[in-house]
Design an enzyme around this catalytic site. Structure first.
Site, mmCIF file in Angstrom:
data_model
loop_
_atom_site.group_PDB
_atom_site.id
_atom_site.type_symbol
_atom_site.label_atom_id
_atom_site.label_comp_id
_atom_site.label_asym_id
_atom_site.label_seq_id
_atom_site.Cartn_x
_atom_site.Cartn_y
_atom_site.Cartn_z
ATOM 1 N N HIS A 189 4.790 0.231 0.390
ATOM 2 C CA HIS A 189 5.483 -0.511 1.441
ATOM 3 C C HIS A 189 4.597 -1.627 1.976
ATOM 4 C CE1 HIS A 189 3.534 2.969 3.378
ATOM 5 N NE2 HIS A 189 3.395 2.225 4.459
ATOM 6 N N ARG A 249 4.670 6.477 13.881
ATOM 7 C CA ARG A 249 4.686 7.026 12.528
ATOM 8 C C ARG A 249 4.084 8.428 12.539
ATOM 9 N NH1 ARG A 249 0.727 4.160 8.591
ATOM 10 N NH2 ARG A 249 -0.716 5.374 9.874
ATOM 11 N N ASP A 287 0.330 5.066 1.759
ATOM 12 C CA ASP A 287 -0.523 5.550 2.831
ATOM 13 C C ASP A 287 -1.607 6.522 2.352
ATOM 14 O OD1 ASP A 287 0.717 4.128 4.908
ATOM 15 O OD2 ASP A 287 2.267 5.656 5.138
ATOM 16 N N HIS A 345 0.835 -1.198 0.000
ATOM 17 C CA HIS A 345 0.000 0.000 0.000
ATOM 18 C C HIS A 345 0.872 1.251 0.000
ATOM 19 C CE1 HIS A 345 0.980 -0.545 4.249
ATOM 20 N NE2 HIS A 345 0.692 0.744 4.436
#
Length: 266
Positions: free
Chosen positions: A247, A262, A97, A95
């Site tokens: 990623h 994150r 983000d 995916h």
């Protein structure tokens, strides 16, 4: 600062750098290295949530995830992603983000907080390399197409944030259209911008045509030739450019605990 490329397509280590000492020179060098290598691995850092936010904030302006926007007193902060026996991993799918947002994040900064004794690696792939290795015929076919992205069934988000928060985030940001091939604003290079996690259909194609073409592009982006894999160590910080990358967070550590922090910017 020492930049050590890791392979031919994507990824570099940044050595002899302290991310707590944020200067214009540091950010200029990091941006240049991101432009060249897409993903930067910075070992032996000693960041807190606040110092991680300071570093990320120098790369861009705050991005608040839709799941956070619907909560009271939403703020821009480091999101702690915890995997354990009660909260299974959910990012073990390729995916990019939040592409279901009309203005998705541009840069991400991820920090290891608590690591299992083994497993839990993260893999990135270059969608520059994926696009550039397509045949000219297929490049011409996908140039100019548009794809629709949405949150989908969102089982992963439900497991982490709950069904109510996820439903409200989906209502707040119901989806977005993006070009299948984008031109990077800094480098001028073309890259694919579809991902298995959030891209649902190609606008204007028959459903069977759309599904077939998307599956071809997904599988192409996932080829090992375009990837770099990172085995996390305590103190590691990774920054990446969301536009020309996807990623995949491996879930082989489950049910052992893994905690990452994150933060993203636009």
């Amino acid at each position: 600062m020492k930049v050590v490329p890791l392979n031919g397509a994507i990824g570099a280590e940044l050595l002899d750098v302290d991310l707590r000492d944020v200067t214009d020179e540091l950010i200029s060098q990091v941006r240049a290295a991101l432009s060249d290598h897409l993903v930067l691995f910075m070992p032996d850092q000693d960041l807190t949530d606040e110092s991680q936010r300071t570093f990320a904030g120098a790369l861009g302006t705050p991005y608040v995830h839709p799941l956070a926007r619907v909560r009271p007193n939403a703020e821009w902060r480091a999101e702690h992603i915890v995997d354990d026996a009660e909260r299974p991993p959910f990012q073990d799918e390729w995916h990019t983000d939040v592409t279901w947002d009309p203005e998705p994040p541009r840069f991400a900064v991820l920090r290891a907080v608590d690591l299992p004794e083994r497993g839990g690696d993260t893999i990135w792939t270059s969608t520059y390399a994926a696009y550039e290795s397509l045949s000219p015929t297929l490049q011409n076919m996908v140039d100019g197409l548009t794809a629709f992205h949405d949150i989908g069934a969102a089982k992963a988000f439900v497991s982490k944030a709950g069904a109510d928060v996820t439903a409200r985030a989906a209502a707040l940001v119901p989806g977005a259209e993006h070009p299948v091939v984008r031109t990077h604003p800094d480098t001028g290079r073309k890259h694919l911008y579809v991902n298995r996690g959030f891209t649902r259909r190609i606008v204007g194609l028959d459903p069977d045509e759309s599904d077939t073409l998307l599956e071809l592009l997904f599988r192409h982006c996932e080829r090992p030739n375009f990837q770099v894999r990172h085995r996390w160590s305590p103190g590691d910080v990774v920054a990446w450019d969301e536009l020309p990358t996807q990623h995949f967070a491996t879930a082989d550590h489950f049910p052992r605990r893994r905690e990452m922090a994150r933060i993203t910017v636009v």
